[in-house]
Motif scaffolding. Structure first.
Motif, PDB file in Angstrom:
ATOM      1  N   CYS A 179       0.830  -1.210   0.000  1.00 30.59           N
ATOM      2  CA  CYS A 179       0.000   0.000   0.000  1.00 30.59           C
ATOM      3  C   CYS A 179       0.864   1.260   0.000  1.00 30.59           C
ATOM      4  O   CYS A 179       1.812   1.360   0.783  1.00 30.59           O
ATOM      5  CB  CYS A 179      -0.897   0.018   1.236  1.00 30.59           C
ATOM      6  SG  CYS A 179      -2.079  -1.335   1.307  1.00 30.59           S
ATOM      7  N   TRP A 185      -6.487   0.767   1.217  1.00 23.31           N
ATOM      8  CA  TRP A 185      -7.068  -0.542   0.959  1.00 23.31           C
ATOM      9  C   TRP A 185      -8.566  -0.446   1.208  1.00 23.31           C
ATOM     10  O   TRP A 185      -9.043   0.548   1.750  1.00 23.31           O
ATOM     11  CB  TRP A 185      -6.425  -1.618   1.849  1.00 23.31           C
ATOM     12  CG  TRP A 185      -6.441  -1.310   3.319  1.00 23.31           C
ATOM     13  CD1 TRP A 185      -5.564  -0.525   4.015  1.00 23.31           C
ATOM     14  CD2 TRP A 185      -7.408  -1.762   4.283  1.00 23.31           C
ATOM     15  NE1 TRP A 185      -5.912  -0.461   5.337  1.00 23.31           N
ATOM     16  CE2 TRP A 185      -7.029  -1.210   5.535  1.00 23.31           C
ATOM     17  CE3 TRP A 185      -8.541  -2.578   4.221  1.00 23.31           C
ATOM     18  CZ2 TRP A 185      -7.768  -1.451   6.701  1.00 23.31           C
ATOM     19  CZ3 TRP A 185      -9.264  -2.815   5.377  1.00 23.31           C
ATOM     20  CH2 TRP A 185      -8.859  -2.259   6.606  1.00 23.31           C
ATOM     21  N   HIS A 190     -10.116  -6.304   0.869  1.00 25.47           N
ATOM     22  CA  HIS A 190      -8.733  -6.631   1.203  1.00 25.47           C
ATOM     23  C   HIS A 190      -8.554  -7.104   2.641  1.00 25.47           C
ATOM     24  O   HIS A 190      -9.236  -6.627   3.555  1.00 25.47           O
ATOM     25  CB  HIS A 190      -7.827  -5.403   1.003  1.00 25.47           C
ATOM     26  CG  HIS A 190      -7.795  -4.888  -0.391  1.00 25.47           C
ATOM     27  ND1 HIS A 190      -8.374  -3.703  -0.758  1.00 25.47           N
ATOM     28  CD2 HIS A 190      -7.262  -5.420  -1.521  1.00 25.47           C
ATOM     29  CE1 HIS A 190      -8.191  -3.502  -2.053  1.00 25.47           C
ATOM     30  NE2 HIS A 190      -7.529  -4.534  -2.540  1.00 25.47           N
ATOM     31  N   ILE A 192      -5.177  -7.335   5.366  1.00 23.84           N
ATOM     32  CA  ILE A 192      -3.934  -6.571   5.486  1.00 23.84           C
ATOM     33  C   ILE A 192      -2.897  -7.339   6.286  1.00 23.84           C
ATOM     34  O   ILE A 192      -3.218  -8.092   7.209  1.00 23.84           O
ATOM     35  CB  ILE A 192      -4.170  -5.188   6.136  1.00 23.84           C
ATOM     36  CG1 ILE A 192      -4.778  -5.334   7.545  1.00 23.84           C
ATOM     37  CG2 ILE A 192      -5.028  -4.315   5.240  1.00 23.84           C
ATOM     38  CD1 ILE A 192      -4.798  -4.020   8.330  1.00 23.84           C
ATOM     39  N   LYS A 219     -11.090   1.619   8.586  1.00 25.53           N
ATOM     40  CA  LYS A 219      -9.726   1.220   8.217  1.00 25.53           C
ATOM     41  C   LYS A 219      -8.708   1.555   9.303  1.00 25.53           C
ATOM     42  O   LYS A 219      -7.808   0.761   9.605  1.00 25.53           O
ATOM     43  CB  LYS A 219      -9.342   1.866   6.876  1.00 25.53           C
ATOM     44  CG  LYS A 219     -10.094   1.254   5.704  1.00 25.53           C
ATOM     45  CD  LYS A 219      -9.577   1.721   4.365  1.00 25.53           C
ATOM     46  CE  LYS A 219     -10.072   3.108   4.027  1.00 25.53           C
ATOM     47  NZ  LYS A 219      -9.718   3.493   2.638  1.00 25.53           N
ATOM     48  N   ARG A 249      -1.702  -5.173   1.244  1.00 26.35           N
ATOM     49  CA  ARG A 249      -3.091  -5.608   1.108  1.00 26.35           C
ATOM     50  C   ARG A 249      -3.130  -6.860   0.225  1.00 26.35           C
ATOM     51  O   ARG A 249      -2.281  -7.057  -0.646  1.00 26.35           O
ATOM     52  CB  ARG A 249      -3.943  -4.500   0.503  1.00 26.35           C
ATOM     53  CG  ARG A 249      -3.570  -4.112  -0.917  1.00 26.35           C
ATOM     54  CD  ARG A 249      -4.243  -2.830  -1.343  1.00 26.35           C
ATOM     55  NE  ARG A 249      -3.854  -2.462  -2.703  1.00 26.35           N
ATOM     56  CZ  ARG A 249      -3.916  -1.217  -3.180  1.00 26.35           C
ATOM     57  NH1 ARG A 249      -4.366  -0.234  -2.411  1.00 26.35           N
ATOM     58  NH2 ARG A 249      -3.552  -0.971  -4.426  1.00 26.35           N
ATOM     59  N   GLN A 251      -6.114 -10.185  -1.255  1.00 31.04           N
ATOM     60  CA  GLN A 251      -7.506 -10.605  -1.401  1.00 31.04           C
ATOM     61  C   GLN A 251      -7.627 -12.112  -1.180  1.00 31.04           C
ATOM     62  O   GLN A 251      -6.637 -12.845  -1.219  1.00 31.04           O
ATOM     63  CB  GLN A 251      -8.034 -10.229  -2.788  1.00 31.04           C
ATOM     64  CG  GLN A 251      -8.017  -8.723  -3.039  1.00 31.04           C
ATOM     65  CD  GLN A 251      -8.621  -8.338  -4.377  1.00 31.04           C
ATOM     66  OE1 GLN A 251      -9.678  -8.851  -4.777  1.00 31.04           O
ATOM     67  NE2 GLN A 251      -7.960  -7.430  -5.082  1.00 31.04           N
TER      68      GLN A 251
END
Length: 277
Positions: A179, A185, A190, A192, A219, A249, A251
């Motif tokens: 990031c 993100w 996402h 982290i 966040k 980040r 997925q």
């Protein structure tokens, strides 16, 4: 993406260990599931979580948003000298129908949850361990299914009598990106992984994609919570003043299977053996 077969294999690995028998291989599980009469299994559709529903509604009412993509590899973001295994908390996986028959290795996490006897949609974390290193799925799923069930030091080892109350979830991680800033993100998209220095000590922790949604954190709250999880004890308003704060980040959509579904499939397998199929 993770599949039902991956989850069945994790259950098979743990059940075989506790029952002191030889487990089926991942290939055997996949072949068996392909032949399994799915219509015999009751639907397992799960209601969307309230927090996720609100997030979805918020996104649908906004315009001009986009989800960044990247081809950055896991290896380039996970140096050999760093820890490759973490234990995220708060994960409540969601079921997906997405399948991948060609994937042979991936970073992954295996999560065990205890389901409430009064409500199957209520669950509590029972163990979760994984790796950010791309790992062959057969060895990785087997290894982390057992590690998360037996070696997560936040919990006692899972016992044979607990199997009937469990659900297993598998998350295969993708799209790792460093990031530009700690808050760059998207919640609900996402997970982290953070690292930073404080008082001449290196800290690190991670959260899977569902955690912020489940906990209804923004966040900043998610990043600070991850820092607390890593062991940082500073004042909240000072969180950006730690040294060399980096956020990666990633997925990953979880697939999950409960004991009931595993048991029905396993009984079908055993019946086939008895009939000489």
């Amino acid at each position: 993406m993770a599949t039902v077969e991956h989850c069945l294999y994790c259950f098979e690995t743990l059940a075989a260990r506790l029952e002191k028998r030889t487990p089926m291989t991942l290939y055997q599980v996949q072949s068996s599931w392909a032949a399994y009469p799915k219509e015999d299994s009751p639907p397992t559709t799960k209601p969307k979580l309230p927090a996720l529903q609100r997030l979805s509604e918020s996104r649908s009412s906004s315009t001009g948003s986009s989800t960044p993509s990247s081809s950055t590899s896991t290896t380039s973001l996970t140096p050999a000298s760093s820890l490759s295994s973490f234990s995220p908390i708060g994960l409540h996986p969601r079921r997906t129908s997405q399948r991948s028959s060609t994937l042979t290795e991936s970073p992954l996490f295996v999560t065990w949850n205890t389901l409430s006897s009064s409500s199957p949609h209520q669950k509590s974390l029972r163990g979760c361990i994984g790796t950010f290193t791309s790992t062959p799925l057969s060895a990785g799923l087997s290894s982390y299914a057992l590690a998360s069930a037996i070696q997560d030091d936040r919990f006692s080892p899972i016992s044979l009598r607990e199997l009937s109350s469990l659900e297993v979830s598998v998350t295969l991680l993708t799209d790792f990106e460093t990031c530009p800033s700690p808050l760059d993100w998207e919640i609900g998209v996402h997970g982290i992984r953070i690292s930073f220095y404080a008082r001449n000590k290196r800290y690190g922790a991670c959260y899977l994609p569902d955690v912020a949604v489940e906990q209804e954190w923004d966040k900043e709250e998610t990043v600070v919570s991850a820092m607390r999880k890593a062991g940082w004890g500073g004042r909240r308003e000072k969180w950006m003043e730690v040294g060399d704060l980096k956020v990666v980040r990633f997925q990953g959509v979880a697939e999950s299977v409960g004991w009931g579904e595993f048991r029905r499939w396993r009984e079908w397998v055993e019946k086939g053996k008895e009939e000489g199929k």
